[in-house]
Design a protein around this motif. Sequence first.
Motif, mmCIF file in Angstrom:
data_model
loop_
_atom_site.group_PDB
_atom_site.id
_atom_site.type_symbol
_atom_site.label_atom_id
_atom_site.label_comp_id
_atom_site.label_asym_id
_atom_site.label_seq_id
_atom_site.Cartn_x
_atom_site.Cartn_y
_atom_site.Cartn_z
ATOM 1 N N CYS A 1 50.617 -64.857 4.510
ATOM 2 C CA CYS A 1 49.493 -65.273 5.359
ATOM 3 C C CYS A 1 49.737 -64.913 6.820
ATOM 4 C CB CYS A 1 49.259 -66.773 5.245
ATOM 5 S SG CYS A 1 48.541 -67.279 3.668
ATOM 6 N N TYR B 1 42.608 -73.045 11.196
ATOM 7 C CA TYR B 1 42.939 -74.470 11.085
ATOM 8 C C TYR B 1 43.217 -75.135 12.434
ATOM 9 C CZ TYR B 1 43.536 -73.299 6.134
ATOM 10 O OH TYR B 1 43.343 -72.872 4.844
ATOM 11 N N VAL C 1 49.277 -77.167 6.449
ATOM 12 C CA VAL C 1 48.728 -76.131 5.573
ATOM 13 C C VAL C 1 49.829 -75.618 4.659
ATOM 14 C CG1 VAL C 1 47.784 -73.785 5.521
ATOM 15 C CG2 VAL C 1 46.910 -75.442 7.165
ATOM 16 N N LYS D 1 47.542 -66.907 0.219
ATOM 17 C CA LYS D 1 46.479 -67.908 0.194
ATOM 18 C C LYS D 1 46.928 -69.151 0.952
ATOM 19 C CE LYS D 1 44.755 -66.395 -4.331
ATOM 20 N NZ LYS D 1 44.493 -66.811 -5.743
ATOM 21 N N SER D 2 45.961 -69.870 1.522
ATOM 22 C CA SER D 2 46.281 -71.083 2.268
ATOM 23 C C SER D 2 45.357 -72.217 1.866
ATOM 24 C CB SER D 2 46.144 -70.841 3.778
ATOM 25 O OG SER D 2 44.799 -70.585 4.138
ATOM 26 N N THR D 3 45.903 -73.439 1.936
ATOM 27 C CA THR D 3 45.091 -74.623 1.678
ATOM 28 C C THR D 3 45.575 -75.758 2.565
ATOM 29 O OG1 THR D 3 44.297 -76.166 -0.023
ATOM 30 C CG2 THR D 3 46.561 -75.431 -0.228
ATOM 31 N N GLU D 4 44.638 -76.514 3.094
ATOM 32 C CA GLU D 4 44.969 -77.639 3.962
ATOM 33 C C GLU D 4 45.327 -78.837 3.095
ATOM 34 O OE1 GLU D 4 42.996 -79.009 8.084
ATOM 35 O OE2 GLU D 4 41.804 -79.564 6.328
ATOM 36 N N ILE D 5 46.599 -79.271 3.146
ATOM 37 C CA ILE D 5 47.015 -80.398 2.309
ATOM 38 C C ILE D 5 47.002 -81.714 3.079
ATOM 39 C CG2 ILE D 5 48.333 -78.992 0.679
ATOM 40 C CD1 ILE D 5 50.887 -79.773 2.158
ATOM 41 N N ARG E 1 44.738 -83.084 6.510
ATOM 42 C CA ARG E 1 43.812 -82.684 7.574
ATOM 43 C C ARG E 1 44.286 -83.202 8.926
ATOM 44 N NH1 ARG E 1 40.751 -86.838 9.417
ATOM 45 N NH2 ARG E 1 40.405 -88.628 8.026
#
Length: 430
Positions: free
Chosen positions: A15, A24, A401, A407-411, A413
């Motif tokens: 990423c 983000y 994140v 790939k990235s995902t916010e774990i 917020r």
Amino acid sequence: MISEIKNNVLYVDGCNTIELAEKYGTPLYVYSENAIVKECRKLQECFLNKYENTRAAYAAKAFSCIAMCRIIEREGLCLDVVSGGELFTAIRAGFPAERIEFNGNNKLKEELELAIDYGIGRIIVDGLQELNLIESICRQKNKTMDVLYRITPGVDSHTHNYITTGKKDSKFGIPLDDDVIYPAVEAAINSSYVNFKGIHFHVGSQLFDNKSHLLALETVLQLVKNIKERFNYDVTELNVGGGFGVTYTDEKQKSYEYFLDPIMERIIEFSQKMNIKRPAVVIEPGRSVVAEAGVTLYKVGSIKDIKGIRKYVSVDGGMTDNIRPALYQAAYRGALANKMNEPADHTITVCGKCCESGDILIKDGQFAEAQAGDILVIFTTGAYGYSMASNYNKNPVPAVVLVKDGKSTEIIRRQSYEDIISRESTEELW
């Protein structure tokens, strides 16, 4: 850390860090899932699969959230918690109760009730009064609980005083005075509400020498021998803690084998000599699993060049998202994530935005020439960054994140200002 440089930009687990900062916001904690998994697999290979009747309990205090608990569960590790909040997080993650152990020097009644109700695998008893509290709860609920005693082995690990835990003068553990430890052991052995499994010790954190582990182990093995001789009782579990050091700047990191193989060899030798079954052996790695898997991204703001003295480069975070430099002078490496191939020939001090002179993240580090708007990255922040974050000066806690294979995902917020004041009363006073 699983990273590479493309077109002058730092990539983490595939990423683009500049794109992550734009998507983000900053400050931003970024964790590589592949890097976490890599450490878990090392533990499987060199300890769990190599030696039977062993467990590795990830120390949740290093970094805890629902997503992290699920990664740890998937990778076959157990979980070490030290508070009701960490336990509640594990419960919400659906972490198997029998794979949870509960540490801590002052467990509250409501925390122990939560642990006993959930049916966790172990409680590590840290003080003399704690056994009575556990027994009273178990008596009320008609349950029994497996326990270990955390002892103070009386060794100095030669690390920072704030992360040394094995010395006799410590808030952690039960001292080994004969008139203290043996009555406590006898009480646990004779209890109808606890099953006394064995002994726990932890000598400190960020260690690069195995001597303190091995010295503490000798003390514990003598205790095991004495318990056998005094009470004809076999200790069936030894927890040797964690504390395995990681590389923040130029430290020479040691392998897990460097610590664990001599420990296991000595326990096996002792068990054979005593003609007893070798106890289960548990370790508690935390920092070593997540520290190097994480980086923190910041945006550069104000720059103050005091000629002949120091150049301060301010970022949009600071001691609220990484208290370690202010707390115990922890040192870090950093870079400008958008200028990775440019010469790091400028000496700067990276400071935070808090109203504290001690809010310094990196003192006199070597960077490319910094300008407002650059994205600055600090490496090896995966442990004790988010977990020790605060709202000092009413600053929000950053987002977290998880990245993997591009790939990235916010774990977790980012906190909003509304989140910060959400528990405050808005009623008129009096």
